[in-house]
Design a protein around this motif. Structure first.
Motif, PDB file in Angstrom:
ATOM      1  N   VAL A  82       0.850  -1.200   0.000  1.00 58.27           N
ATOM      2  CA  VAL A  82       0.000   0.000   0.000  1.00 58.27           C
ATOM      3  C   VAL A  82       0.887   1.253   0.000  1.00 58.27           C
ATOM      4  O   VAL A  82       0.639   2.216  -0.730  1.00 58.27           O
ATOM      5  N   ALA A 104       4.706   1.678   9.592  1.00 53.54           N
ATOM      6  CA  ALA A 104       4.564   1.643  11.064  1.00 53.54           C
ATOM      7  C   ALA A 104       3.253   0.947  11.400  1.00 53.54           C
ATOM      8  O   ALA A 104       2.247   1.137  10.717  1.00 53.54           O
ATOM      9  N   ASP A 105       3.310   0.147  12.456  1.00 55.77           N
ATOM     10  CA  ASP A 105       2.098  -0.460  13.017  1.00 55.77           C
ATOM     11  C   ASP A 105       1.588   0.519  14.073  1.00 55.77           C
ATOM     12  O   ASP A 105       2.368   0.982  14.910  1.00 55.77           O
TER      13      ASP A 105
END
Ligand SMILES: C[S@@+](CC[C@H](N)C(=O)[O-])C[C@H]1O[C@@H](n2cnc3c(N)ncnc32)[C@H](O)[C@@H]1O
Length: 270
Positions: A82, A104-105
Motif C-alpha cells: 500500500v 509503522a504499526d
C-alpha cells in the motif's frame, strides 16, 4: 494471526483505489469524505509548520489532500505494498517534499518520540483492524502533544455485524455479544474489533481523551433503503442532498449507533 493488510500486493493496493470508483461504494465514500473534509478543515492546525501524522494512511488520500493545502505529513501504514503505491502517487503529484512515507504499526510507534505531533489521523477504522486498539490508542497518546488532536473512526458493532461481517445468525449474535468479527480468510482469520458507541467513548475517556465531536459516518447507508439512495444518486443534485441530510441527522446523538462507523475528534488531555 497475521494482519491481512500485510499480505496485500501492489495490485491489491491499486484495486483499493479502483473500487472507490465503482457505485454505490463510490458515492458512499464521496459522502463520507466530503463530511470528513469539513471536520478536518475545522480542526486542522492553523499553523502549518508542524508535521501531521497519518496512521494507516493507506493509498494516501488524506496525506495528499493535506499536502496540497500546504501541510507536511508522515504517511504510515502496516502494508508495504500500500505504501509503495501511495509513494508512486505522491511522486507523480510532485508532493514528495511534503509527505514522508514509512511503515509503522499503530500499536508500535516507537520510531516517533513522545509529544511529537499536534495532529494525528487514524482514519479508515485502523483501531478496529490493529491487533490491540488500547495499545494503539496509548501509542497515539504518547506521540501526541498535550492538547493535540486525534481524528479517527472505528467500525460500529450495531451496524456492521448485520450483512458485511457476519456469516450467519449465530455469527451475528457472537459478534454482537463479543465485539469481534473476522476477515474472511480461512487459513488465518484475523480479528476486527467492532465498537459500540459506549465502548469507544469509554476507551477514549479512560485514556484521557476529551471528545470534541463524535458522530456516525455512512449514516444514510445505515438508515435508508439502498434503492432509495440509488434514486437520489441518479437524480440531479441528489448526492448533495444526501450529504446535507446526513450532516443534519448526524448531529442527533441518538443516531450515533446507526452509521457503519463511529467518527470522532478528541483532544489529548495529558
Ligand atoms: C480502510 S484503509 C484506510 C486508509 C486511509 N486512511 C483512508 O482513509 O483512505 C485501512 C488501512 O489501515 C492499514 N492498517 C491496518 N492495520 C494497521 C495497523 N495495525 N497499523 C497501521 N496500519 C494498519 C491498512 O493497511 C489499510 O491501508
Amino acid at each position: 494471526m497475521a494482519n491481512p493488510w500485510t499480505k496485500a500486493t501492489l495490485q491489491d493496493a491499486k484495486n483499493f483505489d479502483k473500487q472507490k470508483q465503482i457505485s454505490p461504494y463510490k458515492e458512499r465514500m464521496a459522502i463520507k469524505n466530503e463530511i470528513l473534509w469539513g471536520t478536518l478543515q475545522k480542526y486542522l492546525p492553523q499553523d502549518k509548520s508542524g508535521t501531521v501524522l497519518d496512521l494507516g494512511g493507506g493509498t494516501g488520500i488524506w496525506s495528499m489532500r493535506l499536502a496540497k493545502e500546504g501541510y507536511s505529513l508522515i504517511l504510515t501504514d502496516i502494508s508495504e505494498a500500500v505504501l509503495e503505491w501511495a509513494k508512486e502517487k505522491i511522486d507523480n503529484e510532485k508532493l514528495s517534499e511534503k509527505v514522508i512515507v514509512e511503515p509503522a504499526d499503530i500499536c508500535d510507534l516507537s520510531k516517533y518520540k513522545d509529544n511529537s505531533f499536534s495532529f494525528v489521523m487514524a482514519i479508515g477504522d485502523i483501531l478496529s483492524y490493529c491487533s490491540d486498539a488500547e495499545k494503539g490508542l496509548k501509542e497515539i497518546k504518547r506521540v501526541l502533544k498535550p492538547q493535540g488532536l486525534l481524528i479517527g473512526d472505528v467500525e460500529n458493532r450495531y451496524k456492521i455485524f448485520d450483512g458485511r461481517r457476519a456469516t450467519s445468525w449465530e455469527d451475528a449474535i457472537r459478534i454482537l455479544n463479543g465485539g469481534v468479527a473476522y476477515w474472511p480468510d480461512k487459513e488465518s482469520p484475523a480479528p476486527i474489533h467492532q465498537f459500540t458507541p459506549t465502548e469507544i467513548e469509554d476507551l477514549l475517556s479512560a485514556h484521557k481523551f476529551q471528545t470534541i465531536e463524535m458522530y456516525p459516518s455512512h449514516l444514510m447507508w445505515g438508515l435508508f433503503n439502498e434503492e432509495f439512495l440509488q434514486q437520489a444518486i441518479n437524480s440531479k443534485g441528489g448526492l448533495q442532498e444526501i450529504v446535507n441530510i446526513e450532516k443534519k441527522m448526524s448531529k442527533d446523538k441518538h443516531l450515533l449507533g446507526c452509521g457503519f462507523e463511529i467518527q470522532f475528534i478528541v483532544r489529548n488531555e495529558k
